[in-house]
Motif scaffolding. Structure first.
Motif, PDB file in Angstrom:
ATOM      1  N   ALA A  67     -97.785 -17.712 -85.982  1.00 32.17           N
ATOM      2  CA  ALA A  67     -96.849 -16.856 -85.257  1.00 32.17           C
ATOM      3  C   ALA A  67     -97.451 -16.371 -83.940  1.00 32.17           C
ATOM      4  CB  ALA A  67     -96.463 -15.666 -86.129  1.00 32.17           C
ATOM      5  N   LEU A  68     -98.735 -16.040 -83.960  1.00 31.52           N
ATOM      6  CA  LEU A  68     -99.413 -15.580 -82.746  1.00 31.52           C
ATOM      7  C   LEU A  68     -99.462 -16.675 -81.684  1.00 31.52           C
ATOM      8  CD1 LEU A  68    -102.428 -13.510 -84.104  1.00 31.52           C
ATOM      9  CD2 LEU A  68    -100.743 -12.707 -82.443  1.00 31.52           C
ATOM     10  N   ASN A  69     -99.733 -17.900 -82.118  1.00 31.22           N
ATOM     11  CA  ASN A  69     -99.784 -19.012 -81.165  1.00 31.22           C
ATOM     12  C   ASN A  69     -98.473 -19.154 -80.406  1.00 31.22           C
ATOM     13  OD1 ASN A  69    -102.402 -19.578 -81.905  1.00 31.22           O
ATOM     14  ND2 ASN A  69    -101.869 -21.275 -83.251  1.00 31.22           N
ATOM     15  N   ALA A  87     -91.224 -11.843 -85.220  1.00 34.45           N
ATOM     16  CA  ALA A  87     -89.963 -12.237 -84.579  1.00 34.45           C
ATOM     17  C   ALA A  87     -89.223 -11.014 -84.031  1.00 34.45           C
ATOM     18  CB  ALA A  87     -89.085 -12.983 -85.579  1.00 34.45           C
ATOM     19  N   ALA A  88     -89.319  -9.879 -84.751  1.00 36.11           N
ATOM     20  CA  ALA A  88     -88.578  -8.682 -84.351  1.00 36.11           C
ATOM     21  C   ALA A  88     -89.324  -7.832 -83.330  1.00 36.11           C
ATOM     22  CB  ALA A  88     -88.256  -7.843 -85.587  1.00 36.11           C
ATOM     23  N   PHE A 141     -96.005  -8.767 -80.707  1.00 39.59           N
ATOM     24  CA  PHE A 141     -97.421  -8.592 -81.028  1.00 39.59           C
ATOM     25  C   PHE A 141     -97.656  -7.434 -81.997  1.00 39.59           C
ATOM     26  CE2 PHE A 141    -101.731  -7.005 -80.231  1.00 39.59           C
ATOM     27  CZ  PHE A 141    -102.464  -8.173 -80.372  1.00 39.59           C
ATOM     28  N   SER A 142     -96.940  -6.339 -81.847  1.00 38.88           N
ATOM     29  CA  SER A 142     -97.134  -5.202 -82.751  1.00 38.88           C
ATOM     30  C   SER A 142     -96.749  -5.558 -84.180  1.00 38.88           C
ATOM     31  CB  SER A 142     -96.327  -3.993 -82.275  1.00 38.88           C
ATOM     32  OG  SER A 142     -94.939  -4.279 -82.258  1.00 38.88           O
ATOM     33  N   GLY A 143     -95.792  -6.460 -84.346  1.00 39.95           N
ATOM     34  CA  GLY A 143     -95.424  -6.917 -85.687  1.00 39.95           C
ATOM     35  C   GLY A 143     -96.563  -7.649 -86.361  1.00 39.95           C
ATOM     36  N   ALA A 144     -97.307  -8.437 -85.569  1.00 43.06           N
ATOM     37  CA  ALA A 144     -98.484  -9.130 -86.115  1.00 43.06           C
ATOM     38  C   ALA A 144     -99.526  -8.122 -86.569  1.00 43.06           C
ATOM     39  CB  ALA A 144     -99.064 -10.065 -85.058  1.00 43.06           C
ATOM     40  N   CYS A 145     -99.682  -7.050 -85.835  1.00 41.11           N
ATOM     41  CA  CYS A 145    -100.661  -6.015 -86.195  1.00 41.11           C
ATOM     42  C   CYS A 145    -100.272  -5.315 -87.493  1.00 41.11           C
ATOM     43  CB  CYS A 145    -100.782  -4.993 -85.074  1.00 41.11           C
ATOM     44  SG  CYS A 145    -101.257  -5.697 -83.478  1.00 41.11           S
ATOM     45  N   TRP A 146     -98.995  -4.996 -87.651  1.00 42.33           N
ATOM     46  CA  TRP A 146     -98.534  -4.308 -88.860  1.00 42.33           C
ATOM     47  C   TRP A 146     -98.638  -5.202 -90.093  1.00 42.33           C
ATOM     48  CZ3 TRP A 146     -98.274   0.555 -89.643  1.00 42.33           C
ATOM     49  CH2 TRP A 146     -97.972   1.446 -88.604  1.00 42.33           C
TER      50      TRP A 146
END
Length: 457
Positions: free
Chosen positions: A260-262, A407-408, A411-416
């Motif tokens: 997802a980050l990529n 998706a929503a 980057f902050s979603g990846a952190c959570w």
């Protein structure tokens, strides 16, 4: 030098055992940090992203190695706690054979599949060549990682957490020197960073093995100890494979998140890479206190001192949670300045995203502290099933974060997703620990009652 953890004040024993682990783990992080800083500041952000995007893939393979060797050492620690010194030697010999076999299999598979795995992860086109070059070198060095993890874990199983630290300090120094030589002097790029890492790890592993043969008679094996017994092999694999698969299951969640980050681009990958390096250092004390509990619990379980296990867990929770709060505050307050070490103050977008990562994760470090303690304690008891279930929970929660939250919220979603994974894993681990300790306490009381009754008769 060996050290029994079955007598004395639990908190003191745990702290003294954990301190070298903390220092050692920090120096181990310097392996990759040295690569990251030098690559990011001398080659560029794309090179930093190329090295960084391989982290989850590397952990998928090398995490299996770490879990496998940890599991082998649990059996050794239990035998040492039960004062079965011949069993300790047989355990060490069995571990050597199993590690050699696994090294051959993992090296062949990982090197062959490197490029394909990076393509599946949708690694950005501008960094995939460097990423593949770096990753193949790391995988060719699996033998060095296996040697160091196995020998250092065996020393820790016997209560010696200091000696591996000394060899890590030496290896870290060599790693940094080789980074500059191979990257700057020989212009090897990211391949030089990979070569420096594996050569340094191999050096530390050789030093550990040499020390064991010269200074630790409890682990000095003879030919007769290599006559493998089926029951012994099964016992070691029953402990080693669940812990290995648990680490790889967790890594799968990290791979999904990396995918997802990529998709967010090289800037987000670089920010996540820099923040993760800082995060790794901050959580090292928590991981080290947990690792100390694995040896402490295994030795006391082998000695059938179950009350000491419960007392040690309580005291370790008080210590580790306190440390987690301090480290969380530091990351929240100084996140941007710390990330600037890796990319420089000019990369404002990278620094802003890195600060977001460190602020979100820092708030819930206390959950991670509990997770490590419960997980390693259960492993010390020989319970590999529940930690594996917890690993699956981590996978599910991290995958949810990668698919839904990224998706929503980007980057902050990846952190959570990381913090959700900690919470999801901590729940079954805490429940299983309290059930296990209750059963052990009741078992001891029943045995004591039977002994008193027999003495009366």
């Amino acid at each position: 030098m060996t050290k029994s953890m079955t007598n004395g004040n639990p908190a003191k024993l745990i702290i003294l055992f954990a301190l070298p682990l903390i220092a050692g783990n920090i120096f181990q992080q310097f392996y990759s940090m040295a690569d990251t800083i030098i690559v990011g500041r001398t080659i560029g952000v794309n090179a930093l992203a190329a090295v960084g995007c391989t982290g989850s893939l590397s952990f998928f393979v090398l995490g299996f190695v770490m879990g496998f060797t940890n599991g082998l050492s649990i059996v050794t620690a239990q035998k040492f706690g039960g004062e079965d010194l011949e069993g300790v030697k047989r355990s060490f010999a069995t571990g050597i054979v199993l590690c050699m076999a696994l090294t051959l299999i993992l090296t062949a598979a990982a090197v062959f599949l490197t490029r394909s795995m990076l393509e599946v992860l949708q690694t950005p086109e501008e960094i995939i060549d460097d990423a593949a070059r770096y990753m193949k070198i790391i995988f060719w060095g699996i033998s060095g990682s296996m040697l160091f993890n196995f020998t250092s874990n065996m020393m820790r199983a016997l209560g010696d957490s200091r000696t591996p630290l000394y060899f890590l300090v030496l290896a870290c120094s060599v790693n940094i020197v080789l980074d500059f030589v191979l990257i700057l002097a020989f212009d090897m790029g990211v391949a030089g960073a990979g070569a420096a890492t594996i050569l340094s790890q191999l050096l530390s592993g050789i030093c550990c093995f040499y020390y064991i043969m010269k200074k630790m008679p409890s682990l000095r094996v003879e030919c007769r100890h290599f006559k493998l017994n089926k029951d012994e092999v099964v016992l070691h694999l029953k402990n080693a494979f669940p812990m290995a698969f648990q680490m790889s299951i967790i890594a799968i969640g990290a791979l999904i998140l990396q995918y997802a980050l990529n998709g967010l681009g090289a800037v987000s990958v670089a920010a996540y890479t820099a923040a993760q390096k800082i995060d790794s250092i901050a959580t090292m004390p928590l991981n080290s206190f947990g690792a100390a509990m694995a040896t402490y619990t295994a030795q006391n379980y082998g000695a059938q001192k179950y009350d000491r296990i419960r007392k040690g867990v309580f005291q370790c929770i008080c210590i580790s949670v306190s440390v987690s709060i301090i480290m969380g505050i530091l990351n929240i307050v100084a996140g941007s300045n710390l990330a600037a070490v890796f990319v420089g103050k000019g990369e404002k977008e990278v620094l802003e995203q890195a600060k977001t990562y460190l602020s979100i994760t820092g708030v819930l470090y206390w959950v991670l502290a509990l997770l490590f303690i419960y997980r390693f304690t259960l492993q010390g008891l020989g319970n590999g099933v529940v930690p594996t279930i917890a690993g699956i929970m981590e996978l599910i929660m991290r995958a949810f974060g990668a698919v839904i939250l990224v998706a929503a919220f980007g980057f902050s979603g990846a952190c959570w997703s990381n913090t959700l994974a900690w919470i999801g894993a901590c729940i079954p681990l805490s429940i299983a620990y309290y059930i296990s300790i209750h059963k052990l306490t009741r078992k001891k009381k029943t045995r004591s009652s039977c002994m008193r009754a027999a003495s009366v008769v």
